[in-house]
Design a protein around this motif. Structure first.
Motif, PDB file in Angstrom:
ATOM      1  N   GLU A  32      31.343  29.220  39.322  1.00  0.00           N
ATOM      2  CA  GLU A  32      32.685  28.736  38.960  1.00  0.00           C
ATOM      3  C   GLU A  32      32.592  27.417  38.198  1.00  0.00           C
ATOM      4  OE1 GLU A  32      34.253  31.787  39.769  1.00  0.00           O
ATOM      5  OE2 GLU A  32      35.958  30.438  40.039  1.00  0.00           O
ATOM      6  N   PRO A  45      35.509  33.725  44.470  1.00  0.00           N
ATOM      7  CA  PRO A  45      35.214  34.272  43.137  1.00  0.00           C
ATOM      8  C   PRO A  45      34.989  35.781  43.204  1.00  0.00           C
ATOM      9  CG  PRO A  45      33.962  32.265  43.517  1.00  0.00           C
ATOM     10  CD  PRO A  45      34.589  32.644  44.835  1.00  0.00           C
ATOM     11  N   VAL A  46      35.539  36.488  42.223  1.00  0.00           N
ATOM     12  CA  VAL A  46      35.556  37.945  42.254  1.00  0.00           C
ATOM     13  C   VAL A  46      34.237  38.499  41.719  1.00  0.00           C
ATOM     14  CG1 VAL A  46      36.808  39.983  41.440  1.00  0.00           C
ATOM     15  CG2 VAL A  46      38.043  37.867  41.913  1.00  0.00           C
ATOM     16  N   GLU A  47      33.714  39.506  42.381  1.00  0.00           N
ATOM     17  CA  GLU A  47      32.504  40.163  41.885  1.00  0.00           C
ATOM     18  C   GLU A  47      32.892  41.201  40.835  1.00  0.00           C
ATOM     19  OE1 GLU A  47      29.829  41.643  44.827  1.00  0.00           O
ATOM     20  OE2 GLU A  47      29.960  39.841  46.073  1.00  0.00           O
ATOM     21  N   LEU A  48      32.156  41.216  39.732  1.00  0.00           N
ATOM     22  CA  LEU A  48      32.431  42.183  38.667  1.00  0.00           C
ATOM     23  C   LEU A  48      31.192  43.054  38.443  1.00  0.00           C
ATOM     24  CD1 LEU A  48      34.136  39.775  36.075  1.00  0.00           C
ATOM     25  CD2 LEU A  48      35.239  41.137  37.844  1.00  0.00           C
ATOM     26  N   PRO A  49      31.064  44.138  39.179  1.00  0.00           N
ATOM     27  CA  PRO A  49      29.862  44.966  39.077  1.00  0.00           C
ATOM     28  C   PRO A  49      29.702  45.500  37.645  1.00  0.00           C
ATOM     29  CG  PRO A  49      31.291  45.713  40.866  1.00  0.00           C
ATOM     30  CD  PRO A  49      32.052  44.691  40.095  1.00  0.00           C
ATOM     31  N   GLY A  50      28.492  45.445  37.141  1.00  0.00           N
ATOM     32  CA  GLY A  50      28.206  46.020  35.827  1.00  0.00           C
ATOM     33  C   GLY A  50      28.546  45.109  34.652  1.00  0.00           C
ATOM     34  N   VAL A  51      29.287  43.995  34.919  1.00  0.00           N
ATOM     35  CA  VAL A  51      29.638  43.082  33.825  1.00  0.00           C
ATOM     36  C   VAL A  51      28.628  41.940  33.804  1.00  0.00           C
ATOM     37  CG1 VAL A  51      31.417  41.600  32.830  1.00  0.00           C
ATOM     38  CG2 VAL A  51      32.078  43.660  34.088  1.00  0.00           C
ATOM     39  N   MET A  90      40.097  41.711  39.785  1.00  0.00           N
ATOM     40  CA  MET A  90      39.092  41.594  38.729  1.00  0.00           C
ATOM     41  C   MET A  90      39.761  41.280  37.387  1.00  0.00           C
ATOM     42  SD  MET A  90      36.493  44.741  39.440  1.00  0.00           S
ATOM     43  CE  MET A  90      35.631  44.956  41.004  1.00  0.00           C
ATOM     44  N   GLN A  92      31.335  27.878  34.746  1.00  0.00           N
ATOM     45  CA  GLN A  92      32.397  28.325  33.843  1.00  0.00           C
ATOM     46  C   GLN A  92      33.288  27.160  33.427  1.00  0.00           C
ATOM     47  OE1 GLN A  92      34.431  31.790  35.608  1.00  0.00           O
ATOM     48  NE2 GLN A  92      32.477  32.285  36.568  1.00  0.00           N
ATOM     49  N   ALA A  95      39.269  27.334  39.519  1.00  0.00           N
ATOM     50  CA  ALA A  95      38.043  27.714  40.225  1.00  0.00           C
ATOM     51  C   ALA A  95      38.475  28.404  41.508  1.00  0.00           C
ATOM     52  CB  ALA A  95      37.197  26.485  40.525  1.00  0.00           C
ATOM     53  N   PHE A  96      38.074  29.661  41.663  1.00  0.00           N
ATOM     54  CA  PHE A  96      38.591  30.496  42.748  1.00  0.00           C
ATOM     55  C   PHE A  96      37.986  30.133  44.099  1.00  0.00           C
ATOM     56  CE2 PHE A  96      40.712  34.382  40.834  1.00  0.00           C
ATOM     57  CZ  PHE A  96      40.845  33.830  39.576  1.00  0.00           C
ATOM     58  N   HIS A 154      27.276  37.811  29.111  1.00  0.00           N
ATOM     59  CA  HIS A 154      28.244  38.473  28.238  1.00  0.00           C
ATOM     60  C   HIS A 154      29.664  38.015  28.572  1.00  0.00           C
ATOM     61  CE1 HIS A 154      29.788  41.480  25.559  1.00  0.00           C
ATOM     62  NE2 HIS A 154      30.427  42.118  26.525  1.00  0.00           N
ATOM     63  N   PHE A 155      29.948  37.969  29.863  1.00  0.00           N
ATOM     64  CA  PHE A 155      31.262  37.525  30.342  1.00  0.00           C
ATOM     65  C   PHE A 155      31.564  36.104  29.889  1.00  0.00           C
ATOM     66  CE2 PHE A 155      32.758  34.918  34.056  1.00  0.00           C
ATOM     67  CZ  PHE A 155      34.125  35.127  33.887  1.00  0.00           C
ATOM     68  N   TYR A 197      40.927  37.704  37.305  1.00  0.00           N
ATOM     69  CA  TYR A 197      39.782  36.788  37.173  1.00  0.00           C
ATOM     70  C   TYR A 197      39.379  36.660  35.701  1.00  0.00           C
ATOM     71  CZ  TYR A 197      35.291  34.604  38.407  1.00  0.00           C
ATOM     72  OH  TYR A 197      34.233  33.741  38.538  1.00  0.00           O
ATOM     73  N   VAL A 240      28.392  39.590  37.036  1.00  0.00           N
ATOM     74  CA  VAL A 240      29.142  38.412  37.459  1.00  0.00           C
ATOM     75  C   VAL A 240      29.366  38.401  38.973  1.00  0.00           C
ATOM     76  CG1 VAL A 240      31.281  37.098  37.172  1.00  0.00           C
ATOM     77  CG2 VAL A 240      30.337  38.396  35.237  1.00  0.00           C
ATOM     78  N   ASN A 241      28.801  37.417  39.631  1.00  0.00           N
ATOM     79  CA  ASN A 241      28.994  37.163  41.068  1.00  0.00           C
ATOM     80  C   ASN A 241      28.490  38.273  41.999  1.00  0.00           C
ATOM     81  OD1 ASN A 241      30.230  34.655  40.605  1.00  0.00           O
ATOM     82  ND2 ASN A 241      32.239  35.605  40.366  1.00  0.00           N
ATOM     83  N   GLY A 243      31.635  47.841  32.505  1.00  0.00           N
ATOM     84  CA  GLY A 243      30.891  47.489  33.709  1.00  0.00           C
ATOM     85  C   GLY A 243      30.752  48.689  34.636  1.00  0.00           C
ATOM     86  N   GLN A 286      28.281  50.958  33.171  1.00  0.00           N
ATOM     87  CA  GLN A 286      26.953  50.364  32.976  1.00  0.00           C
ATOM     88  C   GLN A 286      25.941  50.855  34.008  1.00  0.00           C
ATOM     89  OE1 GLN A 286      26.641  48.656  30.161  1.00  0.00           O
ATOM     90  NE2 GLN A 286      24.443  48.810  30.507  1.00  0.00           N
ATOM     91  N   ARG A 318      40.133  33.423  32.652  1.00  0.00           N
ATOM     92  CA  ARG A 318      39.097  32.762  31.848  1.00  0.00           C
ATOM     93  C   ARG A 318      39.406  32.836  30.364  1.00  0.00           C
ATOM     94  NH1 ARG A 318      38.841  30.821  36.256  1.00  0.00           N
ATOM     95  NH2 ARG A 318      36.991  30.977  37.600  1.00  0.00           N
TER      96      ARG A 318
END
Lengths: 443, 252
Positions: free
Chosen positions: B156, B88-94, A392, B159, B84-85, B98-99, A395, B143-144, A413, A416, A399
């Motif tokens: 991806e 792609p990584v999941e970002l819980p709560g993000v 994470m 972005q 570009a992955f 905003h990202f 990633y 995110v994802n 997050g 959240q 960016r």
């Protein structure tokens, strides 16, 4: 003289000093004397907790020996103006706001919307007029003195919000109870005492916040009683944002009637030492409790949640999700205890505690427990302790987001999921901002 | 030369994966890197983006004349490198919006450009969304998290469209995509093609190259580029399979 006698003397000293200062008499509060006497007896009978008691095994109390806390038993403290507490206010302040400064109602800072039918707002010390009989009778009806601090609260309770919703009464907006503590020359200890009573079918949203103005040392020792009638609903949002040098202890005791719904969202973000005791008892069938919390323990912060959920009747559901974020030398203690009694068949309970460690030097002590005496239940618990996921982090950095900012985003997050449970958007936003700020200070 | 890789050797946990790789990518060019599984394609992509866990033991990687190896991933990103992955990584709560805003503004800040305020950002992201045919609802989600495979890949490309990199590296972006998603993703990439922007397509299959026409095709096997050519090479690989090259690999 052994050390126990010595420390016992300290808490008793606070009690005696408080009682002496209080003695000058508040004639309209005689109805509280039974509670105060019970509290006094409790303080005399109970020793200061130590590590031999399971519920205090991981909770350090050394700070009690470091400061001589002066009981604050006089109010109101009216030196503050609204402009002084601007930074502590929510971006969209609720129309009903009760502000307490150092434990006492500060009328000049309060905001009272026009009366809603069936809703009574009162204050323990009488600052909002005479306390109605319905509330007088309910005070201390639920509170158990599970430790000496609760007894001390009963003996010295300063002031607090007394909220009563008659059967079927509904409040559209939230009621905010805002505590502001101002550091005094000598560290003070105050004892806020709140009571929230929802009769059958009533619905309310309450925001309860504890803030420090400046970074003083003080001790908040609060006790909150909540009683929900049948089919009632309470959204209870609590945020502990005390000063970084403060000690904060909250003992929340909740009793749920049949088919009632209680949702608690707790964000414990501040303080040097913080302990939240949450006791929820199911007293009627078909009730639901959703209890979520976020504990932040940045460098030199101690953050403790003790949770006891008692399923005493059948067909009740409880969900408990508590998360900890730790950094530096921070410590989190989580003790989640669910008791399902013999009669509480068809209980459905899920307890979860997840911890995010940002530093190896931090420490978490977590103890989820299910104690089940019924045979037809669905109960589970889970605990995790982990670091930030390197995938994470990469990633986000790939960016263009710098490492420290990426860590912050991931922490936010993580939190959240808990903050999302807050019904009030302004509070949710404040929780996120405060967490970010505290993480930054801690880094 | 935008990207110049010379004799790059790299290992993971003591195992050598890249064994003297050379690659030159000029501005505006699209290069496809093909090769069998385990040949080092993804390793190359990750090393260019700056992922931890790879030890570069020899060689150099210059991006517009500057050595990349010592730079942090975020520094590479703000200089214009985008990966570009494959997963792609999941970002819980993000929150996705905003990202995206944090990412764009972090890069702008690093380059000394003014940051975009919320209004300007939302206007911009709406334009980019349309480009990749992505549901606006996906901006409001974490995110994802819970995205389908196709949605993740579109995210991806979104972005990439937003960050407007100078060098985009697409790691197996075609894997797991149905034909519609593949077409959308390809359209997104093609829309970004320009004389000052280069693309490296890392792929196992020739299929993607039907949609994104490469200027050059390279075959990576055993940690080296074993053959380079134009898009005809991809067709040849499709017909003959990678086995056709393995003998040459040994000989080289």
């Amino acid at each position: 003289m052994n050390s126990d006698t010595q420390t016992q003397h300290d808490l008793q000293g606070i009690l005696h000093l408080g009682q002496k200062r209080m003695a000058t008499g508040m004639p309209d509060t005689d109805w509280q004397s039974v509670t105060r006497q019970r509290g006094t007896a409790g303080v005399a009978a109970m020793a200061r907790p130590d590590r031999k008691q399971e519920a205090w095994r991981y909770t350090p109390l050394g700070f009690l020996d470091q400061a001589e806390y002066q009981p604050i038993v006089e109010g109101p403290f009216d030196a503050l103006q609204l402009s002084d507490i601007e930074d502590l206010m929510l971006a969209e302040p609720p129309a009903i706001r009760l502000v307490f400064v150092n434990g006492y109602l500060a009328s000049g800072l309060c905001s009272m919307a026009k009366a809603t039918s069936g809703v009574v707002l009162s204050s323990l010390a009488g600052g909002l007029g005479e306390v109605p009989a319905a509330l007088r009778q309910q005070l201390d009806a639920i509170a158990e003195h599970n430790h000496v601090f609760a007894a001390l609260n009963s003996a010295l309770m300063s002031d607090g919000a007394l909220i009563h919703l008659a059967a079927g009464a509904r409040l559209d907006g939230p009621i905010e109870i805002l505590h502001v503590s101002v550091g005094l020359e000598q560290p003070g200890i105050c004892h806020p005492r709140h009571l929230i009573v929802l009769e059958d079918g009533a619905r309310a949203e309450v925001i309860e916040r504890y803030c420090g103005l400046g970074d003083g040392t003080y001790f908040t020792n609060a006790l909150i009683e909540v009683s929900l009638g049948s089919d009632s609903e309470l959204l209870h949002q609590r945020m502990q944002e005390e000063s970084v040098h403060a000690q904060h202890l909250s003992d929340l005791q909740v009793r749920l009637g049949a088919r009632s719904r209680y949702q608690l969202t707790l964000a414990a973000l501040g303080g040097a030492w913080s302990r939240n005791d949450v006791r929820v008892t199911f007293g009627g069938e078909g009730a639901t409790a959703q209890l979520d919390g976020l504990m932040l323990a940045g460098d030199r912060q101690f953050n403790d949640v003790h949770l006891v959920v008692r399923h005493e009747v059948p067909n009740c559901t409880s969900r408990e999700t508590f998360k900890g974020i730790l950094d530096g030398s921070g410590r989190v203690v989580f003790d989640g205890h669910i008791v399902v009694s013999r009669d509480a068949q068809k209980t459905d309970a899920v307890l979860s505690n997840r911890n995010l460690m940002l530093a190896r030097s931090a420490e978490v002590d977590t103890k989820p427990q299910l104690e089940i005496y019924a045979d037809d239940v669905k109960c589970s618990h889970g605990t995790t302790v982990g670091e930030l996921d390197p995938d994470m982090l990469f990633y986000l950095r790939s960016r263009g987001i710098p490492e420290h900012q990426a860590k912050q985003l991931l922490c936010q997050g993580f939190a959240q999921e808990v903050f999302d449970g807050m019904a009030n958007p302004a509070l949710r936003a404040r929780a996120g901002k405060l967490l970010a700020a505290r993480l930054l200070e801690s880094a | 030369m935008m990207l110049s890789i010379k004799n790059l050797k790299a290992e993971v946990e003591g195992k050598e994966i890249l064994k003297g790789l050379d690659l030159q990518v000029g501005a505006g060019e699209v290069h496809a890197i093909m090769g069998p599984n385990g040949s080092g394609k993804s390793t190359l992509a990750h090393i260019l983006a700056g992922r931890d866990g790879y030890a570069v033991t020899a060689g150099e990687v210059l991006f517009n004349g500057e050595s990349l190896i010592e730079l942090a991933p975020e520094e590479r990103a703000s200089r214009g490198i985008f990966l570009a992955f494959q997963y792609p990584v999941e970002l819980p709560g993000v929150n996705n919006t905003h990202f995206l805003k944090e990412a764009l503004n972090a890069q702008r800040k690093a380059r000394g450009e003014p940051e975009l305020d919320s209004v300007a950002f939302l206007k911009l992201i709406r334009e980019k969304l349309a480009m990749v045919s992505m549901q606006p609802e996906l901006l409001k989600r974490p995110v994802n998290a819970g995205f389908s495979g196709g949605e993740k890949k579109r995210n991806e490309i979104l972005q990439m469209a937003l960050l407007e990199p100078k060098l985009a590296i697409l790691d197996e972006t075609d894997s797991g995509l149905d034909i519609d998603a593949l077409k959308t993703v390809s359209d997104g990439v093609n829309a970004l093609r320009s004389p000052d922007r280069s693309v490296i397509l890392v792929t196992h299959y020739q299929r993607l190259l039907d949609y994104i026409q490469p200027d050059f095709v390279h075959v990576l096997a055993g940690g080296k580029i074993v053959r380079s050519g134009d898009k005809g090479l991809a067709k040849e690989l499709e017909a003959k399979g990678y086995g056709w090259l393995s003998g040459q690999d040994e000989a080289a």
